[in-house]
Design a protein around this motif. Structure first.
Motif, short mmCIF file in Angstrom:
data_model
loop_
_atom_site.label_atom_id
_atom_site.label_comp_id
_atom_site.label_asym_id
_atom_site.label_seq_id
_atom_site.Cartn_x
_atom_site.Cartn_y
_atom_site.Cartn_z
N MET A 1 0.90 -1.37 -0.14
CA MET A 1 0.27 0.17 -0.10
C MET A 1 0.74 1.05 0.00
SD MET A 1 -2.63 1.00 2.94
CE MET A 1 -3.03 2.84 3.15
N GLU A 2 1.03 2.20 -0.71
CA GLU A 2 1.42 3.28 -0.70
C GLU A 2 0.93 4.02 0.31
OE1 GLU A 2 1.44 8.10 -3.38
OE2 GLU A 2 0.00 5.81 -4.06
N PHE A 3 2.25 4.55 0.72
CA PHE A 3 2.57 5.64 2.23
C PHE A 3 1.13 6.71 1.58
CE2 PHE A 3 3.06 8.36 5.77
CZ PHE A 3 3.84 7.36 6.33
N GLU A 4 0.29 6.78 2.14
CA GLU A 4 -0.10 8.12 2.33
C GLU A 4 -0.98 8.80 3.21
OE1 GLU A 4 -4.76 10.23 0.48
OE2 GLU A 4 -4.54 8.40 0.79
N HIS A 5 -0.51 10.47 3.49
CA HIS A 5 -1.15 11.36 4.89
C HIS A 5 -1.23 12.78 4.05
CE1 HIS A 5 -1.12 12.34 8.65
NE2 HIS A 5 -0.23 12.86 8.66
N LYS A 6 -2.51 13.34 4.53
CA LYS A 6 -2.52 14.43 4.12
C LYS A 6 -2.68 15.02 4.95
CE LYS A 6 -7.06 13.56 1.70
NZ LYS A 6 -7.35 11.59 2.09
N SER A 7 -1.23 16.47 4.97
CA SER A 7 -0.64 16.88 6.18
C SER A 7 -2.04 17.72 6.63
CB SER A 7 0.43 17.95 5.85
OG SER A 7 0.91 16.74 4.29
N VAL A 8 -2.29 17.50 7.54
CA VAL A 8 -3.39 18.64 8.43
C VAL A 8 -2.41 19.98 8.54
CG1 VAL A 8 -4.70 19.28 10.79
CG2 VAL A 8 -4.71 16.60 9.01
N LEU A 9 -3.61 21.22 8.48
CA LEU A 9 -2.94 22.25 8.94
C LEU A 9 -1.62 22.81 7.72
CD1 LEU A 9 -3.65 22.77 12.56
CD2 LEU A 9 -4.75 24.07 10.94
N LEU A 10 -1.53 22.39 6.91
CA LEU A 10 -0.41 23.02 5.77
C LEU A 10 0.11 24.04 5.71
CD1 LEU A 10 1.95 21.10 4.17
CD2 LEU A 10 0.22 21.14 2.78
N ASN A 11 -0.94 24.57 4.97
CA ASN A 11 -0.72 26.00 4.79
C ASN A 11 0.06 27.02 6.28
OD1 ASN A 11 -1.33 25.51 2.11
ND2 ASN A 11 -3.00 25.77 1.97
N GLU A 12 -1.20 26.70 6.79
CA GLU A 12 -0.81 27.64 8.67
C GLU A 12 0.58 27.45 8.85
OE1 GLU A 12 -4.94 26.96 7.86
OE2 GLU A 12 -4.09 25.33 7.05
N THR A 13 0.63 26.00 8.87
CA THR A 13 2.62 25.76 8.49
C THR A 13 3.39 25.90 8.96
OG1 THR A 13 1.22 23.30 9.98
CG2 THR A 13 3.70 24.03 9.93
N ILE A 14 3.53 25.86 7.24
CA ILE A 14 4.49 26.73 6.55
C ILE A 14 5.02 28.04 6.77
CG2 ILE A 14 4.97 26.82 3.88
CD1 ILE A 14 5.50 23.86 5.18
N ASP A 15 2.88 29.18 6.13
CA ASP A 15 3.28 30.22 7.32
C ASP A 15 4.16 30.37 8.65
OD1 ASP A 15 2.05 30.63 4.80
OD2 ASP A 15 -0.12 31.01 5.60
N GLY A 16 3.34 29.37 8.87
CA GLY A 16 4.11 29.87 10.63
C GLY A 16 4.94 29.47 10.93
N LEU A 17 5.86 28.71 10.32
CA LEU A 17 7.26 28.31 10.03
C LEU A 17 8.14 30.19 10.10
CD1 LEU A 17 8.32 25.18 8.89
CD2 LEU A 17 9.12 26.11 11.02
#
Length: 311
Positions: A1-17
């Motif tokens: 099975m392919e490793f799949e994980h939808k990154s949660v709060l992705l844009n908010e985290t990237i902005d926050g960094l």
């Protein structure tokens, strides 16, 4: 099975960094590489990222996903609690930002044989790091009734913890509990039907509790936060996404203590303890997923993002 994980709060985290293009970043829970990929896109040739994960499947998936970024990316199989020493081995003393996404990945939940899910019948495993000898089966069959009660009460916050522990011990007296299906049926029998109708899947809290205990998730988090703040450069940021109140409480409390470490009694006119603030909390209230994200990714519903900036 392919490793799949939808990154949660992705844009908010990237902005926050608050990413600096030539900075050094760490993703302490690399997973499928979703957050790391977005960080890499914003880095110049001088920038770099270290991805850490203890799951072999995650390492393989993230390696494939990030391969086009070449030398910018270093992947280490380890637990984020060893971040300080792993970075030192790479010759890195300080970094510009750290991300932790503490959720169990969609891959881990959806790969039945990993034993994380109460929706599939599989061996009781739940190890984040498959090199670890102890599994969920050992906890369910070997812990005393008192210890099972403590784990389910404290880490699952389940008000039927006492009854669930009692039923587990009764059932394992007849035969060992080997599978997630067996455990789910035992939990169902321990909770009154009227509560099962109201409050989601009856096994959810107990499975969470056993997983946390097995992987020492809260201890690892509690023991790592000060170290992670210490390895941030001035204005470096630590972004942490939690998925239940126990994790969130630990993060909130550690951020507060690092922002205001003064231990003097409130009536002292001046501080004499000598403890100095390490930075400031960027998120007075946690950042929550948008209604749109919650609709398209149901696993994001309980997510909270908190951000700390080093002074």
């Amino acid at each position: 099975m392919e490793f799949e994980h939808k990154s949660v709060l992705l844009n908010e985290t990237i902005d926050g960094l608050n990413i600096k293009s030539d900075g050094i970043y760490v993703d302490g829970t690399l997973g499928g590489g979703g957050h790391a990929y977005e960080i890499c896109k914003r880095l110049s040739d001088k920038g770099s990222i270290v991805g850490i994960d203890q799951d072999a499947a995650a390492i393989e998936a993230a390696g494939a996903r990030l391969k086009d970024f070449g030398e910018k990316v270093t992947i280490v199989r380890s637990n984020y609690c060893d971040m300080k020493s792993r970075l030192r081995e790479l010759g890195i003393d300080k970094v510009d930002g750290i991300v932790l996404d503490l959720g169990v990945s969609s891959y881990q939940l959806d790969t039945a044989e990993r034993g994380f899910s109460y929706r599939e019948d599989a061996p009781l495993d739940m190890r984040m790091d498959t090199r670890q000898k102890m599994t969920a089966r050992d906890i369910v069959n070997d812990y005393s009734e008192m210890d099972l009660y403590r784990v389910i009460r404290d880490y699952g916050e389940d008000k039927f913890a006492k009854n669930i522990a009692k039923h587990i011990v009764l059932e394992r007296g007849k035969r060992p509990i080997e599978t997630t299906g067996q455990l789910t049926e035992i939990i169902r029998a321990s909770i009154p039907m009227k509560y099962q109708k109201k409050s989601g899947h009856p096994a959810k809290r107990t499975f969470q509790a056993i997983r946390i205990e097995l992987n020492r998730e809260l201890d690892v988090l509690r023991d790592s936060l000060d170290d992670m703040i210490d390895i941030l450069k001035p204005e470096g940021r630590l972004c942490i996404i939690t998925f239940h109140s126990l994790e969130d409480r630990i993060v909130k409390s550690a951020f507060r203590k690092n922002e205001n470490p003064c231990t003097c009694p409130p009536d002292f006119p001046v501080c004499v303890c000598g403890n100095v603030s390490k930075g400031r909390i960027i998120t007075r209230k946690p950042v929550l997923p948008s209604a749109e994200e919650m609709e398209f990714n149901s696993r994001s519903k309980s997510a909270k993002l908190r951000i700390f900036e080093r002074s």
